[in-house]
Motif scaffolding. Structure first.
Motif, mmCIF file in Angstrom:
data_model
loop_
_atom_site.group_PDB
_atom_site.id
_atom_site.type_symbol
_atom_site.label_atom_id
_atom_site.label_comp_id
_atom_site.label_asym_id
_atom_site.label_seq_id
_atom_site.Cartn_x
_atom_site.Cartn_y
_atom_site.Cartn_z
ATOM 1 N N LYS A 260 0.880 -1.249 0.126
ATOM 2 C CA LYS A 260 0.212 -0.095 0.016
ATOM 3 C C LYS A 260 0.964 1.191 0.087
ATOM 4 N N ASN A 264 -1.545 6.766 1.388
ATOM 5 C CA ASN A 264 -3.114 6.520 1.439
ATOM 6 C C ASN A 264 -3.140 6.005 2.935
ATOM 7 N N GLU A 358 -9.923 9.958 -10.494
ATOM 8 C CA GLU A 358 -8.538 10.232 -10.257
ATOM 9 C C GLU A 358 -7.671 9.690 -11.068
ATOM 10 N N ASN A 401 -7.722 1.799 -9.990
ATOM 11 C CA ASN A 401 -6.438 1.135 -8.866
ATOM 12 C C ASN A 401 -6.190 1.843 -8.072
ATOM 13 N N PRO A 402 -6.352 1.704 -6.493
ATOM 14 C CA PRO A 402 -6.087 2.758 -5.591
ATOM 15 C C PRO A 402 -4.455 1.972 -5.150
ATOM 16 N N ASP A 404 -3.741 -1.330 -3.639
ATOM 17 C CA ASP A 404 -4.223 -1.872 -2.428
ATOM 18 C C ASP A 404 -4.039 -3.345 -2.566
ATOM 19 N N PHE A 468 -9.683 4.730 0.265
ATOM 20 C CA PHE A 468 -8.687 5.384 -0.749
ATOM 21 C C PHE A 468 -8.858 6.794 -0.443
ATOM 22 N N ASN A 469 -7.734 7.138 0.366
ATOM 23 C CA ASN A 469 -7.829 8.752 0.511
ATOM 24 C C ASN A 469 -6.234 9.150 0.442
ATOM 25 N N PRO A 470 -5.890 9.287 -0.736
ATOM 26 C CA PRO A 470 -4.253 9.706 -0.979
ATOM 27 C C PRO A 470 -4.189 11.105 -0.622
#
Length: 483
Positions: A260, A264, A358, A401-402, A404, A468-470
């Motif tokens: 990860k 994030n 995003e 795609n985050p 993860d 998902f909080n980049p």
């Protein structure tokens, strides 16, 4: 190449043949991938219901109790300079854009806000970027979130996450990939904070670090593909992008590895959702791996009939999302070889989120070099922009795609796979850059979660957007999720 070039190459641990191959890649470029479709729910993306999700969490709990080694791998070499691009511009030109107004209005809400107290405008920005050195530090060491017992950096938030979903028998293994310049800062930061988090979560941490290997750097060329030289005549090498980290990942001793990105992370009040879904995707992984191992042992034993082979084919096609159109034409002996190859390879389950525009890669069904169709994460650079059908798939894709991932990197006999063997070298890409005002072309290796994992078994699971909080710009820290 001159003698001094060869010495420079050798010092990096790169062979002359590798350099020649890189120059050839600049000349020929990289082929675009052949796509079948964007992945979607029911078409390569799982969406577990409550009952299934609970069963996966239970499977993960049981796996953790089995004493296998679990590692959390965090790429953390990124500098934070891009995060402060707008602030650097403001120091340069003094222009109070909407971004700057928002930053100033929210100044006290940042975790580093107290250090800017009493400072306004350029003085506050200069203090942050220069005196506090935020303009040069890596993202992992910036203050992100406020807590009653003191603010936390992303590096510390990953320590907490590790304790919450990646611990086994009271032990948490964490590995950060960092840049050489920041290694000592990271080590010091972690060492100072470990006792506090060990006491808080009742665990023991084993934290390790690695740097991107110089041997994964790539040579730069001029627009005419001749070698780009620095002002002193030496060759210019550039880091090969996050794809270089497959080498670092390959050296990790672990049965299951979570991956990860460093930025994030969320505050504790939002962590339960992240933790639950990490356990779900890990449960999916160990459930699929267990089944794959059972089938491999059956194929090894020779105790199977045609009906059993049909069952294994269904598992590879439906559960592992890997299809071969001419499979019916294979004799049983060829079929067994094919099935073993597809079952006995590294496996990853990737969380994907609903597409909210995003920038970045997405999940696709793509054709592989052996004629099979399987799931891959693709970046926009891998897609032919002139192909209207492909562009429609890319822009209309439902998921994103985050980064993860949870990975299984050992075979059914307990041996570690050699991960570089599963990279598709034809999935690198070329970008245009400049150095000291001179144009150059740079070569990026196949990305870590793109071409570097091309020949893995890949499964996608839809995870909630809340996981998902980049943080891409400093003002992202003012979003409600980071407060």
């Amino acid at each position: 190449m001159e003698q001094k070039d060869l010495q420079q190459i050798k010092a990096k641990g790169i062979s002359e043949a590798q350099i020649e191959k890189q120059i050839k890649q600049f000349e020929t470029g990289f082929p675009f991938l052949k796509l079948e479709a964007a992945a979607a729910i029911g078409k390569g993306i799982m969406a577990p219901n409550k009952q299934e999700a609970d069963a996966y969490v239970k499977a993960w709990e049981e796996y953790k109790a089995s004493g296998k080694k679990i590692v959390k791998f965090v790429p953390a070499s990124g500098a934070a300079s891009r995060m402060f691009k707008n602030l650097f511009e403001y120091l340069d030109n003094g222009e109070e854009t909407d971004f700057i107004k928002k930053f100033m209005a929210g100044k006290d809400k940042f975790a580093f806000g107290p250090q800017l107290a009493g400072k306004e405008g350029k003085e506050a920005v200069s203090y942050l970027l220069n005196d506090m050195n935020y303009g040069n530090l890596p993202k992992g060491l910036l203050l992100f979130h406020k807590y009653d017992d003191g603010p936390r950096t992303p590096a510390l938030e990953h320590l907490v996450e590790g304790a919450l979903y990646a611990s086994s028998n009271g032990k948490v293994n964490l590995h950060f990939t960092v840049s050489h310049d920041h290694l000592e800062l990271f080590k010091k930061h972690i060492a100072e904070n470990l006792p506090k988090f060990e006491a808080k979560y009742g665990v023991k941490y084993d934290v390790s670090f690695s740097e991107q290997k110089p041997s994964t750097d790539t040579v730069a060329v001029n627009p005419d593909n001749t070698l780009f030289r620095n002002s002193d005549g030496s060759l210019l090498f550039r880091p090969g992008g996050h794809g270089a980290l497959i080498e670092n990942l390959n050296e990790i001793d672990g049965d299951v590895i979570f991956i990860k990105n460093i930025d994030n992370v969320v505050p504790d009040r939002l962590k339960p959702e992240t933790v639950e879904w990490k356990q779900i995707i890990a449960g999916v992984l160990v459930t699929l791996q267990k089944q794959a191992f059972e089938y491999l042992n059956i194929l090894d034993s020779g105790k199977y009939d045609h009906a059993k082979l049909e069952e294994i084919i269904r598992f590879v096609q439906q559960d592992l999302c890997c299809r071969k159109s001419d499979i019916k034409e294979l004799e049983d002996a060829e079929l067994v070889i094919y099935l073993k190859k597809k079952l006995n390879r590294p496996m990853r389950v990737c969380g994907v989120v609903k597409n909210v525009g995003e920038p970045g890669g997405g999940p696709f069904l793509t054709y592989n070099q052996d004629g099979t169709v399987s799931l891959q994460i693709l970046e926009s650079s891998q897609i032919d922009k002139n192909n209207a059908e492909y562009m429609k798939m890319f822009t209309g894709g439902t998921h994103f795609n985050p980064v993860d991932l949870v990975c299984a990197v050992k075979d059914y006999k307990g041996n570690a796979f050699n991960l570089p063997d599963y990279v598709d070298p034809s999935t690198g890409f070329i970008s245009s850059k400049s150095k000291n005002g001179k144009e150059l072309r740079a070569l990026e290796l196949p990305g870590l979660w793109n071409g570097a994992m091309s020949d893995w078994s890949t499964v996608f699971v839809e995870v909630p957007l809340g996981t998902f909080n980049p943080v891409k710009t400093v003002n992202d820290l003012l979003r409600e999720q980071h407060q």
